[in-house]
Design a protein around this motif. Structure first.
Motif, PDB file in Angstrom:
ATOM      1  N   GLU A 168      -7.436  -3.786   0.672  1.00 55.17           N
ATOM      2  CA  GLU A 168      -6.978  -3.124   2.023  1.00 55.17           C
ATOM      3  C   GLU A 168      -7.136  -1.944   2.518  1.00 55.17           C
ATOM      4  O   GLU A 168      -7.106  -1.131   3.188  1.00 55.17           O
ATOM      5  N   SER A 169      -5.998  -1.052   1.409  1.00 58.05           N
ATOM      6  CA  SER A 169      -5.772   0.227   1.434  1.00 58.05           C
ATOM      7  C   SER A 169      -6.896   1.121   1.510  1.00 58.05           C
ATOM      8  O   SER A 169      -7.891   2.567   2.074  1.00 58.05           O
ATOM      9  N   ARG A 170      -7.462   0.649   0.347  1.00 58.86           N
ATOM     10  CA  ARG A 170      -8.542   1.217   0.179  1.00 58.86           C
ATOM     11  C   ARG A 170      -9.234   2.526  -0.373  1.00 58.86           C
ATOM     12  O   ARG A 170      -9.196   3.369  -0.371  1.00 58.86           O
ATOM     13  N   VAL A 171      -7.569   3.273  -0.737  1.00 65.20           N
ATOM     14  CA  VAL A 171      -7.036   4.728  -2.117  1.00 65.20           C
ATOM     15  C   VAL A 171      -6.992   3.843  -3.439  1.00 65.20           C
ATOM     16  O   VAL A 171      -6.825   2.817  -4.013  1.00 65.20           O
ATOM     17  N   PRO A 172      -7.330   4.643  -3.666  1.00 65.19           N
ATOM     18  CA  PRO A 172      -6.808   5.422  -5.849  1.00 65.19           C
ATOM     19  C   PRO A 172      -5.394   4.236  -5.920  1.00 65.19           C
ATOM     20  O   PRO A 172      -4.352   4.527  -5.104  1.00 65.19           O
ATOM     21  N   SER A 173      -5.711   3.490  -6.638  1.00 62.50           N
ATOM     22  CA  SER A 173      -4.285   2.486  -6.747  1.00 62.50           C
ATOM     23  C   SER A 173      -4.037   2.160  -8.220  1.00 62.50           C
ATOM     24  O   SER A 173      -5.282   2.360  -8.684  1.00 62.50           O
TER      25      SER A 173
END
Length: 481
Positions: A52-57
């Motif tokens: 859901e964060s839609r950032v690199p992880s």
């Protein structure tokens, strides 16, 4: 609710989201510890948040029982397989220490955009390498906290996770804390497609563990669910409990014998000592049992209830397995599993059915107490100050008053109500009410009509029962809605 959909956890996702927003705004790192019992859904929560964060992880799942070298190799592989922009350039030479590994992580993290790093089952890594704790603190202070990264440290060993950020420990003051609890009755109802008493039964059976809720066919009544699972010896209903016991208590030592004694229904110190002894007639000595009970409480495997009233209780503690699924597994599912494995599903179901009503009647009491405590915040509740809810009993354990609502615990200033729980197939009748009135008069602070009377019944009440508040299954579930 279709299986596979992510249910609940909006509060937890929002909490993680707020921290990621802060990382984005000020460009500096934030750390958070995420703890909760096994099977409670911590890993799935973090996976959902990463999506859901839609950032690199980067998501690293530690393995139990492997060497430090293997864990370091796995960590480097996790970096290379992550969605962090610099991951493709990760050197394949394995670091020799965790400090080197975190330096490698620092090299690939973006400097001007947020990222999420999850280290799952941190306690296993700490057991493998005691140096990790200090090296993580060094890496955080000197390197990672200067990056826009949200670092989530996840673990199921509750005592170890609490101690990790404790005073005089290296990571003290460096991380916020998020506790992931089992699904509540309203969330369980949504996930299983049930309502009323059936939904509460499902919550007791699954313990609110999402993995067990997901295998529950939509709308299937509890007895049918038991019957269907007894046909399958590999059902998670059986294997999750077996895995929990074997992972947390791998050896049949004193701790495991004490846990099993409590799971089989022993509640008092003396009875537990008798049941957990090495042989009949040879009870576990109090000097040994006390530390074991403390260990089980620190691990959050066992809870201890004390009498609640305006005078200190002399009834002593009553012990119970903390989560209802493990309690059910120890009480009957473990033996039913043996029946199922011997291709005797009918015997397994009879074993469960024979014990179910009496087990359920006691297991529902903590759920109802929590529901009443939550309801105190509702302006329509008759006793808004009564946010401490427990029970009361004397040294002889007769009588036991199921519900006591007060202003504080363990010793109250004011008792606002007492009550009785009847979770059977018959209505709460005038004889039950007469017993409640009689027994409540013995509760310090509740005598002479000073406290209200509450009835919580699975099957309603008969005419003529003059309680001040009557709840059924719907009202219990509504406390979480």
């Amino acid at each position: 609710m279709r299986k596979g959909h992510f249910v609940g956890r909006r509060r937890e996702l929002a909490s993680l989201g707020r921290r990621l927003d802060l990382v984005t705004e000020d460009g500096r790192g934030k750390a958070i510890t995420v703890r909760g019992r096994r099977q409670v859904g911590k890993s799935r929560l973090m996976e959902q948040f990463c999506r859901e964060s839609r950032v690199p992880s980067l998501y690293f799942q530690a393995s139990r029982g492997v060497s430090v070298t293997e864990s370091l190799n796995d960590f480097v592989s996790a970096i290379a397989e992550s969605t962090v922009p610099g991951a493709a350039d990760t050197p394949r030479t394995a670091p020799s220490t965790w400090l080197e590994a975190f330096r490698l992580l620092n090299l690939v993290l973006p400097a001007d955009s947020p990222a999420v790093v999850v280290i799952d089952e941190l306690p296993w890594l700490l057991q493998q390498d005691p140096r990790l704790e200090g090296q993580l603190q060094t890496a955080w202070d000197r390197l990672l906290s200067a990056r826009p990264v949200l670092l989530a440290l996840v673990g199921s060993d509750l005592h170890m996770m609490e101690a990790f950020t404790g005073y005089e420990r290296p990571f003290y003051g460096r991380a916020d804390e998020l506790v992931v609890r089992p699904l509540n009755p309203a969330e369980t109802a949504s996930m299983t497609g049930l309502s009323g008493s059936d939904a509460l039964d499902a919550n007791l059976i699954t313990g609110g563990f999402p993995g067990l809720c997901r295998v529950w066919p939509n709308g299937m009544p509890p007895r049918e669910f038991f019957a269907s699972q007894c046909e399958d010896p590999a059902s998670p209903l059986f294997t999750v409990g077996e895995s929990m016991v074997n992972s947390e208590f791998p050896n049949p030592d004193q701790a495991r014998r004490v846990l099993e004694a409590i799971g089989h229904g022993e509640r008092t110190f003396n009875n537990i000592a008798q049941a957990a002894g090495a042989a009949p007639g040879e009870p576990l000595k109090s000097g040994s049992l006390g530390p074991v009970l403390l260990q089980l409480r620190e691990k959050r495997a066992v809870d201890a209830d004390t009498p609640l009233a305006t005078a200190p209780g002399n009834g002593g503690r009553l012990y119970r397995v903390a989560d209802t699924y493990l309690r059910l597994y120890l009480a009957m599912l473990a033996r039913a599993h043996e029946d199922a494995k011997r291709d005797r599903p009918d015997t397994a179901l009879r074993r469960i059915t024979r014990q179910w009503e009496s087990w359920r009647g006691r297991a529902i009491e903590p759920v109802i107490r929590e529901a009443l405590s939550r309801a105190a915040s509702d302006e329509t509740f008759p006793w808004p100050e009564a946010d401490a809810v427990g029970g009361w009993w004397p040294r002889t354990f007769a009588p036991e008053v199921d519900l006591v609502g007060a202003d504080r615990e363990p010793v109250a200033r004011t008792v606002y109500y007492t009550g009785s729980v009847k979770w059977l197939g018959t209505a709460f009748d005038r004889h039950d009410f007469a017993a409640l009135v009689r027994d409540s008069a013995r509760v310090p602070g509740a005598g002479e009509g000073r406290a209200g009377l509450v009835v919580v019944s699975r099957s309603g009440v008969e005419p003529g029962v003059g309680a001040d508040l009557v709840w059924g299954p719907e009202e219990v579930i509504a406390a979480w809605s």
